[in-house]
Design an enzyme around this catalytic site. Structure first.
Site, PDB file in Angstrom:
ATOM      1  N   SER A 214       0.845  -1.192   0.000  1.00  0.00           N
ATOM      2  CA  SER A 214       0.000   0.000   0.000  1.00  0.00           C
ATOM      3  C   SER A 214       0.893   1.259   0.000  1.00  0.00           C
ATOM      4  O   SER A 214       1.686   1.445  -0.918  1.00  0.00           O
ATOM      5  CB  SER A 214      -0.956  -0.055   1.200  1.00  0.00           C
ATOM      6  OG  SER A 214      -1.991   0.882   1.073  1.00  0.00           O
ATOM      7  N   ASP A 427      -8.971  -4.445  -6.282  1.00  0.00           N
ATOM      8  CA  ASP A 427      -8.655  -3.776  -5.014  1.00  0.00           C
ATOM      9  C   ASP A 427      -9.239  -2.370  -5.041  1.00  0.00           C
ATOM     10  O   ASP A 427      -8.878  -1.560  -5.890  1.00  0.00           O
ATOM     11  CB  ASP A 427      -7.133  -3.736  -4.849  1.00  0.00           C
ATOM     12  CG  ASP A 427      -6.674  -3.006  -3.589  1.00  0.00           C
ATOM     13  OD1 ASP A 427      -7.521  -2.524  -2.827  1.00  0.00           O
ATOM     14  OD2 ASP A 427      -5.455  -2.922  -3.387  1.00  0.00           O
ATOM     15  N   HIS A 456      -7.366  -5.941  -0.595  1.00  0.00           N
ATOM     16  CA  HIS A 456      -6.187  -5.090  -0.512  1.00  0.00           C
ATOM     17  C   HIS A 456      -5.088  -5.853   0.218  1.00  0.00           C
ATOM     18  O   HIS A 456      -5.285  -6.328   1.338  1.00  0.00           O
ATOM     19  CB  HIS A 456      -6.544  -3.816   0.256  1.00  0.00           C
ATOM     20  CG  HIS A 456      -5.439  -2.822   0.378  1.00  0.00           C
ATOM     21  ND1 HIS A 456      -4.839  -2.237  -0.708  1.00  0.00           N
ATOM     22  CD2 HIS A 456      -4.820  -2.290   1.465  1.00  0.00           C
ATOM     23  CE1 HIS A 456      -3.922  -1.393  -0.300  1.00  0.00           C
ATOM     24  NE2 HIS A 456      -3.878  -1.416   1.025  1.00  0.00           N
TER      25      HIS A 456
END
Length: 496
Positions: A214, A427, A456
């Protein structure tokens, strides 16, 4: 959010200086004192024996452009490679995302999920980025009322609500300016990338291998931009694209609408289990009854802001969908939102630090929007759906930030070796277009996509052998796929 950290002293030596060579080809540098390790804070989980985690502290400049100025300390953790000396190939720094996520314990929790070949090959290095956890944590106080419970409706629907919304953004910015003080401009991704290289130097390594998830992908791309010749092997998972943070937040808010529609369709397919309606439209109406009910009559501090946070969290991982659907059903039946409440309080010390660091980093990294643009974008999003989830809109407060960054954070470099990008096709938190765009800034890199997946976090997270084996071969053997790799995911979640 990360689990609360007890303020326990780290029993380890302090590195008194860290001198870095300029970015460029690796060459002889000024010797750097080694980073010495000792006991870790009690808050860190203990890995199963014989694995052992150790911790240390690294002293770095608050502003790397003024190395003789004030300094801060970074908290670092390490788990040594479990293989033989001949198998070891260096360090693997890891970052869990955010910005604002604590990485000190992530070395333990993420390493436990990595393929054994990776655990045998690398010393896994965790660290709390500057401003986070035990690395000079930033505190923004009330954050403009963000932690008030129940919170104000986060979706402004008329002029008075829009005025209040902008006022809360201004107050949040003022609270962060007061709380962060002189550190406000320096809690940036660029500065953290230089901290990463200080860790490399202090450990006596020539190159940095890295796993970033991320926001960690953004941090890795920033490291590659600054130190392309010091990049070892780099896996960037669930990629944040090379957008300004505000643009990213808007893109994410609209991806969440698509994901929520998928959730409605999924829940309707299991109407006998959840009782929310036999069509996506009926499930949506049930969802709106819950939100409208909590807006009119918050229950024990749980109102529309708390509801949207719960939905935001659930939409990002499909294993949370059953809990969300059950929570909606239970509220409609008995009027209690207990099934929707998070297990960790939003106003916990660790959560407060996360939310503060998140805004401070985003606003230090890229240009700010104008108030007019913020409201215009909310209008456009509400044209797509009158009841969006705006929880992830964190960068709007940058419109009122005291410090405006001089430039965008540079990302990627043609001089870096090929990296491996990993992305779930559906995602909603880091939409796959971000990975495709970042790849253009990292020539020769490959993209591993997980189709039929809606979550995710992919590598050593989704349990997909195709993804995990590809990434492990790259990290351990340097095997860069000849072309992009397409893997097949599990599809929508089963219902127990």
């Amino acid at each position: 959010m990360t689990p609360p950290l007890r303020r326990t002293a780290v029993l380890c030596a302090v590195l008194t200086a860290a001198t870095l060579a300029p970015a460029g080809p690796i060459q002889a540098a000024t010797p750097t004192p080694p980073l010495r390790f000792g006991a870790c804070p009690d808050s860190l989980p203990n890995p199963p024996a014989p694995t052992h985690v150790e911790c240390g502290r690294l002293r770095v400049p608050l502003d790397w452009n003024r190395p003789r100025g004030p300094h801060i300390e970074m908290a670092v953790s390490r788990i040594r490679a479990s293989g033989s000396h001949g198998e070891r190939r260096g360090i693997l720094l890891v970052n869990p995302g955010g910005p604002g996520g604590s990485g000190l314990s992530y070395a333990v929790t993420k390493r436990a999920k990595l393929p054994e070949s990776v655990r045998r090959t690398y010393d896994v290095i965790g660290f709390d980025p500057r401003g986070v956890g035990q690395s000079a944590p930033v505190n923004c106080g009330r954050m403009g009322g963000l932690f008030t419970s129940p919170g104000a409706n986060p979706v402004p629907v008329d002029r008075p609500a829009e005025k209040n919304y902008l006022t809360s953004l201004r107050n949040l910015a003022d609270d962060c300016a007061a709380g962060a003080g002189e550190s406000l401009p320096h809690l940036s991704t660029e500065q953290t990338a230089r901290d990463m290289d200080a860790i490399r130097a202090a450990l006596g390594e020539r190159r940095t291998s890295f796993l970033g998830v991320s926001y960690g992908s953004y941090l890795g791309a920033a490291y590659a931009a600054r130190f392309p010749h010091r990049v070892g092997r780099m896996v960037l998972d669930s990629v944040v694209g090379p957008w300004d943070w505000y643009d990213f937040d808007v893109i994410q808010s609209r991806a969440l609408l698509r994901q929520r529609d998928t959730f409605f369709t999924w829940a309707a397919a299991h109407a006998d289990r959840f009782g929310l309606g036999g069509s996506a439209a009926a499930t949506r109406r049930a969802y709106l009854r819950v939100r409208h009910g909590l807006t009119r009559h918050p229950a024990e501090g749980f109102g529309p802001a708390e509801f949207d946070r719960a939905v935001y969290r659930a939409l990002g991982r499909t294993e949370r969908w059953v809990g969300l659907a059950e929570g909606l059903h239970d509220y409609l039946n008995d009027g209690h939102p207990d099934g929707l409440r998070p297990t960790t309080a939003f106003d916990s010390p660790d959560s407060r630090n996360y939310e503060a660091a998140n805004r401070v980093v985003k606003c230090a990294d890229s240009p700010a929007p104008t108030p007019h643009r913020i409201l215009a974008d909310i209008h456009r999003t509400r044209q797509l759906d009158p009841q969006p989830v705006l929880t992830g809109m964190e960068a709007p407060t940058c419109a009122y930030w005291r410090h405006k960054p001089a430039r965008r954070t540079p990302l990627g470099s043609p001089d870096a070796p090929p990296v491996l990008l990993v992305a779930s096709v559906h995602d909603p938190v880091t939409p796959i277009e971000g990975a495709r765009r970042l790849r253009r800034l990292l020539p020769g890199s490959r993209l591993v996509t997980l189709d039929k997946d809606y979550s995710h976090g992919v590598f050593a997270s989704r349990g997909n052998a195709c993804v995990d084996n590809t990434a492990a071969a790259y990290l351990v053997h340097g095997t860069t796929p000849k072309a992009d790799v397409n893997c097949t995911g599990p599809g929508l979640p089963d219902v127990p």
